[in-house]
Design an enzyme around this catalytic site. Structure first.
Site, PDB file in Angstrom:
ATOM      1  N   ARG A 207       0.613  -1.205   0.036  1.00 55.59           N
ATOM      2  CA  ARG A 207       0.096   0.160   0.037  1.00 55.59           C
ATOM      3  C   ARG A 207       0.823   1.445   0.127  1.00 55.59           C
ATOM      4  NH1 ARG A 207      -3.620  -3.474   3.240  1.00 55.59           N
ATOM      5  NH2 ARG A 207      -2.539  -2.845   5.241  1.00 55.59           N
ATOM      6  N   PHE A 222     -12.345  -4.559  -5.329  1.00 58.04           N
ATOM      7  CA  PHE A 222     -12.056  -5.027  -4.059  1.00 58.04           C
ATOM      8  C   PHE A 222     -11.580  -4.479  -2.827  1.00 58.04           C
ATOM      9  CE2 PHE A 222     -11.160  -7.627  -7.869  1.00 58.04           C
ATOM     10  CZ  PHE A 222     -12.311  -8.589  -7.954  1.00 58.04           C
ATOM     11  N   ASP A 243     -16.602  -2.477  -3.814  1.00 59.44           N
ATOM     12  CA  ASP A 243     -16.676  -3.788  -3.006  1.00 59.44           C
ATOM     13  C   ASP A 243     -17.990  -4.310  -3.085  1.00 59.44           C
ATOM     14  OD1 ASP A 243     -14.309  -5.214  -0.975  1.00 59.44           O
ATOM     15  OD2 ASP A 243     -16.414  -5.787  -0.647  1.00 59.44           O
ATOM     16  N   ASN A 270     -20.101  -5.382  -7.767  1.00 59.08           N
ATOM     17  CA  ASN A 270     -19.465  -6.420  -7.989  1.00 59.08           C
ATOM     18  C   ASN A 270     -18.299  -6.168  -8.790  1.00 59.08           C
ATOM     19  OD1 ASN A 270     -18.654  -8.796  -9.772  1.00 59.08           O
ATOM     20  ND2 ASN A 270     -20.044  -9.943  -8.537  1.00 59.08           N
ATOM     21  N   ALA A 271     -17.116  -6.423  -8.550  1.00 60.70           N
ATOM     22  CA  ALA A 271     -15.803  -5.753  -9.477  1.00 60.70           C
ATOM     23  C   ALA A 271     -15.771  -6.702 -10.898  1.00 60.70           C
ATOM     24  CB  ALA A 271     -14.602  -6.359  -8.586  1.00 60.70           C
ATOM     25  N   ASP A 291      -6.950  -5.874  -5.800  1.00 58.91           N
ATOM     26  CA  ASP A 291      -6.607  -6.872  -4.629  1.00 58.91           C
ATOM     27  C   ASP A 291      -7.848  -7.821  -4.113  1.00 58.91           C
ATOM     28  OD1 ASP A 291      -5.121  -7.754  -2.421  1.00 58.91           O
ATOM     29  OD2 ASP A 291      -5.874  -5.864  -1.047  1.00 58.91           O
ATOM     30  N   CYS A 331      -3.749 -13.548  -3.307  1.00 59.54           N
ATOM     31  CA  CYS A 331      -3.481 -14.199  -1.793  1.00 59.54           C
ATOM     32  C   CYS A 331      -3.630 -15.557  -1.764  1.00 59.54           C
ATOM     33  CB  CYS A 331      -4.165 -13.229  -0.858  1.00 59.54           C
ATOM     34  SG  CYS A 331      -5.899 -13.312  -1.017  1.00 59.54           S
TER      35      CYS A 331
END
Length: 388
Positions: A207, A222, A243, A270-271, A291, A331
């Site tokens: 970040r 997100f 988000d 919704n992304a 992300d 992730c």
């Protein structure tokens, strides 16, 4: 009382020699130990291989603690905690929020400790770790003198150990909410509530770099509690942040107000849908942050996850102006770095964009990983610049 022995296969011995800390139940030939006990691990020729937590339920039956033979008591745990703290004193700066203990990465398998100012959260994610929970709390109190210690044992991985999901105060009086600083910005934190308290500490350094490199019109997909959005707002003229969670957007707006950030528009959406819409409308941005949560939490979900990662990155690359910045992450432990790089390469080719890699990053330094355990390297983050 003598330490119980666990006998393992030759294949498992080779894993330990290579530095891996997990032995699967299929490689445990015999072990008559109580759930959560610390056992001495031997090969079939009665040669010592290590000391380990034993789990009677998990597929990961043994978690290696040390390659040295002998009793493991309070001095061992205090020593490992002190080593972890010494590292944080060297690598953590500019934040009141950081990870003190990162499980296997700190030689403390299945044990996680996070710091939020003078509040600690503790996770004991295996039978063995749960068995020494009281000792860990005592040692943490002695070492750091925290205002409180909260048990955040609501991670579903505990169900694999037949352990209950629970959250509670283990020491002191804990606030429902507090404000902590990260990179000169303030964030509301609820240590006993929310998904990882909303802080996602592993992205802290990423970040900071996003704020250094971001510019112009930005889109943060997100966004959750606004960590990236609020950081890049200091460098951008305007930020759109989306988000799918209404609660996340509420938290993000509160964090923006706390920092007097007024150039971010937070929206529930919704992304995937928003990226598709902007692609059709030919919207353009100078900075985009992707992300997402882990798309693949098991190997059976990997194929679908890779399709998802490719779609959002392809559309993001289409939306960027020449010279634009894409900060993109995964992730998902199941998605290794070469696979992620390949997905981004394919997305760039399909988008007909040529990109430079400015930085190839991972989780923050307070989340160390082991070279011998790919599973501990879960966060992959790329800073990409569109050339044309």
């Amino acid at each position: 009382m003598d330490t119980v022995k666990a006998i393992i296969s030759a294949r498992a011995v080779e894993r330990i020699k290579a530095g891996h800390l997990w032995i699967y139940s299929s490689d445990v030939l015999s072990c008559d130990a109580m759930p959560g006990a610390i056992v001495a691990v031997f090969d079939q020729r009665n040669r010592f291989a290590g000391m380990a937590f034993y789990s009677s339920e998990s597929v990961i039956a043994l978690r290696v603690l040390t390659g040295k033979e002998g009793e493991i008591g309070r001095p061992f745990w205090v020593g490992r905690l002190n080593q972890a703290q010494a590292l944080r004193q060297r690598v953590v700066a500019g934040t009141e929020m950081y990870r003190l203990v990162n499980a296997e990465g700190d030689g403390l398998p299945s044990i996680i400790v996070d710091c939020y100012g003078d509040v600690l959260t503790l996770q004991t994610l295996s039978q063995g770790a749960d068995r020494i929970k009281g000792l860990l709390v005592e040692a943490l109190i002695e070492m750091l003198r925290p205002r409180c210690v909260i048990e955040r044992n609501d991670a579903k991985v505990r169900e694999l150990e037949s352990l209950p999901l629970q959250v509670g105060v283990l020491h002191g009086s804990c606030p429902q909410e507090l404000v902590c600083q990260e990179n000169g910005l303030g964030f509301h934190v609820s240590p006993a509530e929310g998904q990882k308290t909303g802080a996602f500490l592993d992205q802290r350094e990423n970040r900071w770099w996003a704020r250094q490199l971001a510019f112009g019109q930005a889109l943060d997909c997100f966004c959750y509690a606004g960590g990236f959005s609020i950081h890049v707002a200091r460098s951008c003229t305007q930020v759109e942040a989306i988000d799918i969670s209404e609660e996340a957007i509420k938290s993000a707006k509160r964090n923006a107000e706390l920092n007097e950030v007024r150039n971010v528009d937070f929206e529930v959406d919704n992304a995937f849908d928003r990226l598709r819409l902007y692609d059709n409308l030919k919207r353009r941005f100078d900075t985009i942050v992707l992300d997402p949560p882990a798309f693949a939490k098991s190997r059976s979900q990997l194929a679908g996850a890779l399709r998802g990662y490719k779609e959002i990155n392809l559309r993001a690359l289409r939306l960027l102006n020449p010279g634009g910045l894409l900060v993109t992450s995964t992730c998902s432990q199941q998605v290794d770095e070469p696979t992620f790089l390949n997905v981004i390469t394919e997305a760039a080719a399909d988008a007909r964009r040529r990109v430079q890699v400015l930085q190839k990053r991972t989780q923050a330094q307070d989340h160390p990983f082991l070279l011998s355990m790919p599973e501990t390297l879960y966060l992959k983050c790329l800073f990409l610049r569109v050339i044309d």
